[in-house]
Design an enzyme around this catalytic site. Sequence first.
Site, short mmCIF file in Angstrom:
data_model
loop_
_atom_site.label_atom_id
_atom_site.label_comp_id
_atom_site.label_asym_id
_atom_site.label_seq_id
_atom_site.Cartn_x
_atom_site.Cartn_y
_atom_site.Cartn_z
N GLY A 266 1.06 18.40 30.42
CA GLY A 266 0.82 19.81 29.86
C GLY A 266 0.26 20.51 31.23
O GLY A 266 0.63 21.64 31.57
N THR A 267 -0.47 19.62 32.11
CA THR A 267 -1.07 20.38 33.21
C THR A 267 0.02 21.04 34.04
O THR A 267 0.28 22.01 34.83
CB THR A 267 -2.02 19.35 34.09
N ASN B 47 -9.67 23.18 23.44
CA ASN B 47 -9.97 21.74 23.16
C ASN B 47 -11.48 21.06 22.76
O ASN B 47 -11.52 20.27 22.53
CB ASN B 47 -9.17 20.95 24.26
N GLN C 15 -3.16 21.77 22.43
CA GLN C 15 -3.71 21.43 21.20
C GLN C 15 -3.08 21.75 19.87
O GLN C 15 -3.47 21.09 18.83
CB GLN C 15 -5.21 22.06 21.25
N SER D 62 1.96 18.59 25.39
CA SER D 62 1.72 17.38 25.90
C SER D 62 1.84 16.38 24.78
O SER D 62 1.11 16.53 23.86
CB SER D 62 0.46 17.39 26.65
N HIS E 143 0.93 13.26 24.01
CA HIS E 143 -0.23 12.56 23.65
C HIS E 143 -1.13 13.08 22.65
O HIS E 143 -1.88 12.37 22.02
CB HIS E 143 -0.86 11.82 25.03
N THR F 235 13.83 12.25 39.18
CA THR F 235 14.33 11.47 38.12
C THR F 235 13.56 11.57 36.78
O THR F 235 12.02 11.38 36.76
CB THR F 235 14.42 10.06 38.54
N CYS G 95 -11.02 15.50 29.21
CA CYS G 95 -10.04 15.43 30.46
C CYS G 95 -10.79 15.36 31.52
O CYS G 95 -10.27 15.05 32.59
CB CYS G 95 -9.09 16.78 30.39
#
Length: 355
Positions: free
Chosen positions: A50-51, A131, A159, A179, A181, A217, A307
């Site tokens: 996400g960052t 978050n 989120q 993101s 995860h 890649t 984070c």
Amino acid sequence: MLPYLTTHFGNPSSVYSYGRETRLAIENARKTVAGLLGALPKEIFFTSCGTEATNMAIHGSMADLGCRRIITSPTEHHATLHTIDHHSKQYKLPVDQVRILANGQVDLAHLDELLQKDDRKCFVSLMHANNEIGNMMDIMTVGQKCFDHNAIFHCDTVQTIGHYVFDLKKMPVHFITGSAHKFHGPKGIGFLYMESSVKIGPYLLGGSQERNMRAGTENVYGIVGLAKALQLATETYEHDKAYIEGLKTLMKTLLCDAFGDSVIFHGDPSNSLYTVLSVGFLKSDRSDMLLFNLDIRNICASGGSACSSGANQGSHVLAEIDKDNRTDTIRFSFSKYNTEEEIRTTVSVLKEVLG
Ligand code: PLP
């Protein structure tokens, strides 16, 4: 993901069949993600997280879209705050922070004021859900305000992707970020949605991957995993939401019964993520080692934002709403894998620790 970790090793940039197989996997994943979010496949760009997606949106808005002033809020994720800080210095741009109300919500009247303030093209970055305290912002209202003022709107949806329904073709946003995860996908893979009329240059330079927008890649198994996780999250969304909401409500009720007035729920209860509960305990000599005491009993929770945990810097979000620093705060996050029993155990451990 397993075939792409065990047998399908072709490089998606290669023209031979082995490579075409993995290229197809990526393009199918892109179609899946786009389809689930009501976007076009060409509007989805896979990133490492996400960052990175946020960096891409902010960099492109300054470098290519001619944004010459910035509006954000002090409670954004550091992915946004630090990137804006960097770019505003590099391009010498003014940054306005929208006022935060006592409940942690963005002050919409102040946003109106800031948008009207001057005519320079504006970049707005405000998050869909916080978050740390779970507050949700009305993305449609804020997006419409930005569009009405010809501003570029980036919304950090890390989120909420996988936890709410998105129909991007009807939503006034230029950029959103995700993101994997956060919805039970693998770590180290995210995406940027960029509305099709927006044209920016690449952020990472080099090869021509991601249609020249993100060299390097591709993380094939991550991309395949992100798409599958989003599909699974969407399929069971209604059921999971109701179940997780039930866990959060149970936790609140048990905490109120156990601690009465010495427990404070941070944020806006009427507009909150169902996956997050920010619980403040009035400071006492027994409340400062709370996280440690939970951890040694195998209860995993966070202080401020996970984070940056480890840095022990305190939370910039709580600093905005708990100005007198009255509480020691724990952020509980719930998922479909948690159980009622875990909630009950956690509250009894808290009772034991806090007395
Ligand atoms: N934005 C929000 C609201 C987050 O919660 C996080 C991570 O927790 C991020 C951005 C950064 O995402 P990532 O860790 O994938 O870079």
